[in-house]
Design a protein around this motif. Structure first.
Motif, short mmCIF file in Angstrom:
data_model
loop_
_atom_site.label_atom_id
_atom_site.label_comp_id
_atom_site.label_asym_id
_atom_site.label_seq_id
_atom_site.Cartn_x
_atom_site.Cartn_y
_atom_site.Cartn_z
N TYR A 174 -42.11 -42.15 75.84
CA TYR A 174 -43.10 -43.05 76.44
C TYR A 174 -43.70 -43.97 75.37
O TYR A 174 -43.74 -43.62 74.19
N PRO A 227 -45.99 -46.41 89.24
CA PRO A 227 -46.78 -45.20 88.96
C PRO A 227 -45.91 -43.98 88.63
O PRO A 227 -46.39 -43.05 87.97
N THR A 228 -44.66 -43.97 89.09
CA THR A 228 -43.79 -42.83 88.79
C THR A 228 -43.36 -42.82 87.33
O THR A 228 -42.85 -41.81 86.84
N VAL A 269 -45.53 -43.67 84.87
CA VAL A 269 -46.73 -43.48 84.07
C VAL A 269 -46.97 -41.99 83.86
O VAL A 269 -46.99 -41.22 84.81
N LEU A 270 -47.14 -41.59 82.60
CA LEU A 270 -47.42 -40.20 82.30
C LEU A 270 -48.81 -39.85 82.83
O LEU A 270 -49.79 -40.50 82.50
N ASN A 271 -48.87 -38.86 83.66
CA ASN A 271 -50.09 -38.50 84.38
C ASN A 271 -51.29 -38.35 83.45
O ASN A 271 -51.26 -37.63 82.46
N GLY A 272 -52.37 -39.09 83.79
CA GLY A 272 -53.61 -38.98 83.04
C GLY A 272 -53.64 -39.74 81.74
O GLY A 272 -54.56 -39.56 80.94
N THR A 273 -52.63 -40.61 81.52
CA THR A 273 -52.58 -41.36 80.26
C THR A 273 -52.23 -42.83 80.54
O THR A 273 -52.02 -43.23 81.69
N ASN A 274 -52.15 -43.62 79.47
CA ASN A 274 -51.69 -45.00 79.55
C ASN A 274 -50.24 -45.14 79.07
O ASN A 274 -49.78 -46.24 78.81
N GLU A 318 -42.35 -36.22 75.34
CA GLU A 318 -42.72 -35.08 76.19
C GLU A 318 -41.51 -34.19 76.38
O GLU A 318 -40.44 -34.63 76.80
#
Length: 226
Positions: free
Chosen positions: A88, A101-102, A104-109, A180
């Motif tokens: 990322y 949105p799919t 985008v790493l959840n909870g981040t930019n 990740e």
């Protein structure tokens, strides 16, 4: 005066007798054939009962392959199901909402690189940590992604695996990158994932395996003498 039968009467009687004899012959042969067939079926059933060891159900879809291709497949499955990394890059907070949105790493930019690019970065990163590659890796995203801001600076970057950053080749602007850990999902075509080795009695790479379909019932018999 003596009465004589018409000549056609004996002929008809003879014909009737012949027909009866033919019918009787067919009936006798039919009975004989049925007894013979029944005897052969009973013989086959006894042979099958003697040879049959049991019945199993196939657990995997197995195409035609030999021991050599089986080993190669196991190696491929191990690679596909092994732990890997998804890569990322950090986007400006005000622009994150414009991305899929799919991705985008959840909870981040952080935004995920495309699957192909992420795989290339992962390959270069593994070479680096194994001591067989470089600490930096050049990425060219031209014609692969659409840049939402400062398009004039282009899409060529230098990634630094030590600093975990990407630097724009034109503007030198630097962003953070992130890896990740993930486990690649098993696909339907990845067969025999639960098998870790060949049966001990198979020592020939050219020995063929029986193609199977998951759920298929397989009869196990003794090895035929010939």
């Amino acid at each position: 005066e003596e009465y004589k039968l018409p000549i056609w009467v004996p002929l008809i009687l003879t014909a009737v007798i012949l027909v009866l004899l033919l019918v009787a012959g067919k009936y006798i042969r039919s009975r004989s054939n049925k007894r013979k067939l029944r005897g052969e079926l009973n013989k086959m059933a006894k042979q099958l009962e003697h040879q049959m060891q049991g019945i199993v159900q196939a657990n995997h879809n197995l195409p035609f392959m030999n021991a050599k291709s089986f080993k190669q497949h196991l190696e491929q499955v191990q690679r596909l199901t092994a732990s890997t990394g998804l890569w990322y890059w950090e986007e400006d907070a005000g622009i994150v909402g414009k991305h899929d949105p799919t991705k985008v790493l959840n909870g981040t930019n952080f935004i995920m690189y495309g699957d192909e690019i992420s795989g290339q970065i992962e390959h270069a990163y593994k070479l680096f940590i194994e001591g067989n590659g470089f600490a930096t890796y050049d990425v060219d995203l031209t014609n692969k992604v659409q840049k939402l801001n400062n398009a004039q600076t282009g899409l060529r970057y230098k990634l630094d695996f030590t600093a975990m950053t990407q630097q724009n080749a034109t503007s030198s602007y630097t962003r953070n990158i992130r890896r990740e850990e993930a486990v690649m999902p098993k696909r339907d075509s990845d067969i025999l994932t639960s098998v870790s080795s060949l049966p001990t009695d198979i020592d020939n790479d050219d020995e063929d395996f029986l193609p199977t379909v998951e759920g298929q019932v397989i009869q196990i018999t003794k090895i035929h003498p010939d």
